[in-house]
Design an enzyme around this catalytic site. Structure first.
Site, PDB file in Angstrom:
ATOM      1  N   CYS A 112      56.641 -81.347  46.013  1.00  0.00           N
ATOM      2  CA  CYS A 112      57.253 -81.315  44.678  1.00  0.00           C
ATOM      3  C   CYS A 112      56.208 -81.013  43.610  1.00  0.00           C
ATOM      4  O   CYS A 112      56.500 -80.323  42.627  1.00  0.00           O
ATOM      5  CB  CYS A 112      57.954 -82.631  44.380  1.00  0.00           C
ATOM      6  SG  CYS A 112      59.453 -82.919  45.352  1.00  0.00           S
ATOM      7  N   CYS A 181      42.280 -57.192  24.020  1.00  0.00           N
ATOM      8  CA  CYS A 181      42.412 -55.753  23.822  1.00  0.00           C
ATOM      9  C   CYS A 181      43.790 -55.312  24.317  1.00  0.00           C
ATOM     10  O   CYS A 181      44.172 -55.629  25.441  1.00  0.00           O
ATOM     11  CB  CYS A 181      41.318 -55.011  24.583  1.00  0.00           C
ATOM     12  SG  CYS A 181      41.494 -53.200  24.536  1.00  0.00           S
ATOM     13  N   CYS A 212      44.120 -51.732  15.557  1.00  0.00           N
ATOM     14  CA  CYS A 212      44.459 -52.492  14.352  1.00  0.00           C
ATOM     15  C   CYS A 212      44.770 -53.933  14.740  1.00  0.00           C
ATOM     16  O   CYS A 212      45.586 -54.178  15.631  1.00  0.00           O
ATOM     17  CB  CYS A 212      45.667 -51.843  13.661  1.00  0.00           C
ATOM     18  SG  CYS A 212      46.356 -52.813  12.297  1.00  0.00           S
ATOM     19  N   CYS A 279      70.434 -66.586  24.063  1.00  0.00           N
ATOM     20  CA  CYS A 279      70.539 -66.498  22.609  1.00  0.00           C
ATOM     21  C   CYS A 279      69.372 -65.714  22.019  1.00  0.00           C
ATOM     22  O   CYS A 279      68.500 -65.235  22.738  1.00  0.00           O
ATOM     23  CB  CYS A 279      70.602 -67.895  22.009  1.00  0.00           C
ATOM     24  SG  CYS A 279      69.070 -68.832  22.172  1.00  0.00           S
ATOM     25  N   CYS A 284      57.449 -67.465  22.236  1.00  0.00           N
ATOM     26  CA  CYS A 284      56.388 -66.628  22.787  1.00  0.00           C
ATOM     27  C   CYS A 284      55.668 -67.368  23.914  1.00  0.00           C
ATOM     28  O   CYS A 284      55.226 -68.512  23.722  1.00  0.00           O
ATOM     29  CB  CYS A 284      55.395 -66.248  21.684  1.00  0.00           C
ATOM     30  SG  CYS A 284      53.992 -65.279  22.285  1.00  0.00           S
ATOM     31  N   CYS A 292      63.082 -65.143  15.899  1.00  0.00           N
ATOM     32  CA  CYS A 292      64.403 -64.559  16.103  1.00  0.00           C
ATOM     33  C   CYS A 292      64.261 -63.147  16.660  1.00  0.00           C
ATOM     34  O   CYS A 292      63.534 -62.319  16.100  1.00  0.00           O
ATOM     35  CB  CYS A 292      65.170 -64.544  14.769  1.00  0.00           C
ATOM     36  SG  CYS A 292      66.766 -63.702  14.861  1.00  0.00           S
ATOM     37  N   CYS A 295      65.716 -60.591  13.880  1.00  0.00           N
ATOM     38  CA  CYS A 295      65.002 -60.498  12.602  1.00  0.00           C
ATOM     39  C   CYS A 295      63.494 -60.352  12.760  1.00  0.00           C
ATOM     40  O   CYS A 295      62.821 -59.888  11.850  1.00  0.00           O
ATOM     41  CB  CYS A 295      65.284 -61.736  11.747  1.00  0.00           C
ATOM     42  SG  CYS A 295      67.023 -62.078  11.464  1.00  0.00           S
ATOM     43  N   CYS A 303      69.171 -67.892  10.826  1.00  0.00           N
ATOM     44  CA  CYS A 303      69.344 -67.199  12.112  1.00  0.00           C
ATOM     45  C   CYS A 303      70.262 -67.992  13.030  1.00  0.00           C
ATOM     46  O   CYS A 303      71.127 -67.424  13.710  1.00  0.00           O
ATOM     47  CB  CYS A 303      67.982 -66.997  12.785  1.00  0.00           C
ATOM     48  SG  CYS A 303      66.849 -65.944  11.864  1.00  0.00           S
TER      49      CYS A 303
END
Length: 310
Positions: A112, A181, A212, A279, A284, A292, A295, A303
């Protein structure tokens, strides 16, 4: 069963749990060029006699601790389940268990525990602690229960343990203000010396790609263009040579185009993120930002109310 011991301040040494203390002295002494009779084996502040096996001593220390320090150290070990406590996951009573360092002293069997580690690794839900490292808490969610003996995660096997080390390094890099990178096939960890937008991948570590900081695309002046194509490894190096390299470049370009079309970048760290259902509330896997999908802003009550499910 393998446990890890240290000689003075050296690296951990794998030893069979059933080995006797005298065997351990012979093993370490032979490797370090020290006479076995000059070695002392200490555990939880106490010296182990030669007649003990490591397993017997661990069991004794776990069952009859003489101090809080002894108990604390013993609970970090994979040990014999001398008190017949059921596994917190499968409820079976197994001979060998991991004991979490929580107030309830929860135990989990090795099968486990392996599954618990693998699931959390796949979801990148390990916890980075600046003192302990990349670890997991008690499977029951108990507070202040992070595993301190990180070698336990070798139970994942060599390949998955490599992933564990990679994710831990990436999490540490993120927390100290570094970045990776974005060039395909590179991913070198970078710590830019200033806060400017222009970042160059160190050729001693990676590919030399200049990008950038804000959008992770090839470096540019002016506002970031979200429609820019991701860089390929060949483009990052500035040349393509030979038929094989050309085919590889086209394959990389097609793969990166698919990634661009099927993912959105995290608004905090810009890592490409794929949504495969559910949903619009995203989390992340790298920086743990909640945002969201529609958005691309931090998740908020607007949201939630307007388009939680699309």
């Amino acid at each position: 069963m393998i446990v890890f011991v240290r000689y003075q301040c050296g690296p951990p040494l794998p030893v069979e749990l059933g080995a006797s203390v005298s065997d351990l002295k012979e093993l370490v002494g032979g490797q370090q060029g020290v006479s076995a009779h000059r070695l002392r084996v200490l555990f939880a502040g106490r010296e182990l006699r030669d007649c003990y096996t490591l397993q017997e001593f661990y069991m004794k220390c776990a069952s009859h601790p003489t101090s809080d320090d002894d108990l604390s150290v013993a609970l970090n070990l994979i040990m014999t389940n001398s008190r017949d406590v059921p596994c917190i996951a499968c409820t079976d009573i197994m001979d060998v268990v991991v004991v979490f360092q929580c107030l309830e002293r929860h135990v989990i069997c090795l099968d486990c525990f392996r599954g618990y580690c693998q699931t959390r690794l796949n979801e990148r839900q390990f916890v980075y602690d600046p003192v302990i490292g990349y670890s997991l808490p008690c499977a029951a969610g108990c507070a202040d229960s992070l595993i301190k003996e990180l070698h336990h995660f070798r139970i994942l096997g060599d390949d998955q343990y490599g992933r564990y080390q990679q994710y831990g390094a990436e999490q540490c890099l993120q927390l100290i203000g570094g970045l990776q990178c974005p060039s395909a096939g590179c991913g070198a960890g970078l710590l830019p010396s200033d806060g400017g937008r222009r970042v160059e991948c160190d050729r001693r570590l990676g590919c030399g790609f200049v990008f950038c900081r804000l959008c992770r695309e090839r470096y540019h002046e002016g506002a970031c263009l979200t429609a820019q194509a991701p860089p390929t490894a060949e483009a990052a190096q500035g040349f393509v040579s030979g038929e094989e390299a050309s085919l590889r470049a086209r394959w990389d370009a097609a793969s990166l185009l698919l990634v661009q079309e099927s993912t959105k970048r995290c608004p905090r760290c810009s890592v490409p993120t794929e949504r495969d259902g559910g949903c619009m509330h995203m989390r992340c896997p790298l920086c743990q930002a909640e945002w969201c999908w529609l958005c691309r802003v931090s998740w908020n009550t607007e949201c939630m109310g307007n388009h939680w499910f699309g």
